[in-house]
Design an enzyme around this catalytic site. Structure first.
Site, PDB file in Angstrom:
ATOM      1  N   LYS A   1     -51.707 -53.434  78.755  1.00  0.00           N
ATOM      2  CA  LYS A   1     -50.748 -54.496  78.447  1.00  0.00           C
ATOM      3  C   LYS A   1     -51.444 -55.856  78.437  1.00  0.00           C
ATOM      4  O   LYS A   1     -51.194 -56.693  77.569  1.00  0.00           O
ATOM      5  CB  LYS A   1     -49.587 -54.459  79.463  1.00  0.00           C
ATOM      6  CG  LYS A   1     -48.711 -53.224  79.264  1.00  0.00           C
ATOM      7  CD  LYS A   1     -47.737 -52.931  80.396  1.00  0.00           C
ATOM      8  CE  LYS A   1     -47.079 -51.571  80.149  1.00  0.00           C
ATOM      9  NZ  LYS A   1     -46.059 -51.200  81.139  1.00  0.00           N
TER      10      LYS A   1
ATOM     11  N   GLN B   1     -44.617 -53.450  87.379  1.00  0.00           N
ATOM     12  CA  GLN B   1     -44.895 -52.071  86.984  1.00  0.00           C
ATOM     13  C   GLN B   1     -44.329 -51.111  88.032  1.00  0.00           C
ATOM     14  O   GLN B   1     -44.599 -51.246  89.227  1.00  0.00           O
ATOM     15  CB  GLN B   1     -46.412 -51.870  86.808  1.00  0.00           C
ATOM     16  CG  GLN B   1     -46.812 -50.502  86.281  1.00  0.00           C
ATOM     17  CD  GLN B   1     -46.541 -50.306  84.783  1.00  0.00           C
ATOM     18  OE1 GLN B   1     -46.303 -51.262  84.042  1.00  0.00           O
ATOM     19  NE2 GLN B   1     -46.565 -49.071  84.338  1.00  0.00           N
TER      20      GLN B   1
ATOM     21  N   ASP C   1     -38.792 -56.288  80.834  1.00  0.00           N
ATOM     22  CA  ASP C   1     -38.645 -54.836  80.944  1.00  0.00           C
ATOM     23  C   ASP C   1     -37.187 -54.403  80.807  1.00  0.00           C
ATOM     24  O   ASP C   1     -36.900 -53.219  80.630  1.00  0.00           O
ATOM     25  CB  ASP C   1     -39.193 -54.356  82.296  1.00  0.00           C
ATOM     26  CG  ASP C   1     -40.400 -53.459  82.146  1.00  0.00           C
ATOM     27  OD1 ASP C   1     -40.635 -52.990  81.021  1.00  0.00           O
ATOM     28  OD2 ASP C   1     -41.090 -53.214  83.152  1.00  0.00           O
TER      29      ASP C   1
END
Ligand code: NAP
Ligand code: L37
Length: 294
Positions: A54, A98, A121
């Site tokens: 990412k 994450q 997200d």
């Protein structure tokens, strides 16, 4: 006849190029350079790899990347304080924590602490709530299901009126995937570990999205001829013929299912690259919104 292979890598490259172009346009118009903060807690090897990918994608697209790595022993307050400082940082337009977090940390409280406008997200309860409601729009859609949806759209699938089956009901993939499909007028069935006669349910699917984390679980004779099959699974299995001693397989038995399906995504090279591309897309969108509201 063998199924068409949906090339996730190529479609992801298109999305990334579109995002890079949007960054150039935004910056040329005097807007901010988009910034993404990644928060990795602990040493989960897969998470480290994905966060690294990412960050590299950001670099390639002209997005600023702010990497934060906390130790496995980080306290709840330390993680939340970091998120809080990122919420306040004007250079940061998107915050990605994450998952999974190490045991002992309260995931819900961490996700709750992310500013809605920076929740790239799409896991904040309010964004998920809006995804679930008619006439409401979330600010962000979770990247993996969003990527799966774009693969369907760009490979010509008809969602309206289609029977869609989602295998898996997790917070990060299965459930938001089902919500997205229903928003797009598919008729959706959600399957999980307590579903009875899974093969019979899956055989009804014009569109199948598999996200169970069970290597090659979906067999050729479970699939309706001509169906679109999106394989979200990423499973590492032993393979002595490979230099690394292992290889990646999906949740779908690719060789069998490709003989029955109309179109199918491979693993690797399917949904995985799309997850990263959609994150880049979301980060640019977040930056564009701040430019409009300032
Ligand atoms: P998860 O949280 O473990 O959820 C798995 C789901 O599958 C659960 O709903 C579970 O049912 C269901 N399930 C498990 N075994 C089953 C069985 N034998 N029959 C029917 N249903 C079963 O996993 P996840 O986070 O959603 O991830 C799923 C897969 O996608 C994994 O392989 C993961 O690595 C991959 N993934 C890929 C990406 C990407 O970008 N490509 C991103 C995220 C995840 P219950 O709810 O009843 O337990
Ligand atoms: N946004 N994504 C977000 N938030 C999270 O909390 N866990 C998680 C998440 N998941 C995630 O990033 N998954 C993911 C999975 C696979 C890839 C990228 C991201 C990926 O690039 N897969 C490659 C193969 C990678 C490899 O060789 O290991 C593929 O082609 O599928």
């Amino acid at each position: 006849m063998s199924a068409r292979i949906i090339d996730g890598k190529a479609i992801a490259a298109d999305i990334r190029q579109e995002a890079a172009e949007a960054v150039r346009t935004l910056v040329a118009a005097g807007g901010p350079r988009p910034g993404l903060a990644t928060v990795l807690v602990g040493e989960d090897p897969a998470s480290r790899v994905y966060v690294g990918s990412k960050q590299r994608a950001c670099e390639e697209l002209g997005i600023e990347s702010f990497g934060h790595h906390l130790p496995t022993t980080a306290s709840q307050a330390e993680v939340e304080d970091l998120v809080c400082s990122l919420n306040a940082d004007q250079r940061v337009h998107g915050i990605l924590v994450q998952l999974p977090l190490p045991a002992g940390l309260d995931e819900e409280r961490v996700l709750n602490s992310i500013s809605l406008e920076k929740d790239v997200d799409g896991f904040h309860p309010l964004n998920i709530g809006r995804l679930a409601q008619k006439g409401r729009d979330p600010l962000f859609i979770p990247c993996t299901p969003h990527g799966a949806l774009v693969l369907l759209e760009r490979s010509g699938a008809t969602l309206r009126g289609a029977n869609a089956v989602v295998l898996g009901r997790s917070n990060i993939v299965g459930m938001p995937m089902a919500l997205l499909l229903v928003r797009n007028d598919a008729t959706v069935t959600i399957c999980h570990s307590r579903t009875s006669d899974l093969p019979a349910v899956i055989r009804q699917a014009d569109i199948l999205v598999a996200a169970v984390g069970r290597p090659e679980m979906v067999r050729g004779d479970w699939v309706k001829p001509g169906a679109y099959v999106i394989d979200v699974g990423i499973n590492r299995v032993e393979d002595a013929t490979r230099p690394k001693g292992c290889r990646l397989v999906g949740d779908v038995a690719f060789e069998e299912v490709k003989e029955v399906a109309g179109a199918i995504t491979p693993v690797p090279g399917g949904v995985g690259p799309m997850t990263i591309a959609m994150l880049m897309h979301g980060t640019v969108e977040a930056a564009k919104r701040t430019a409009i509201s300032n």
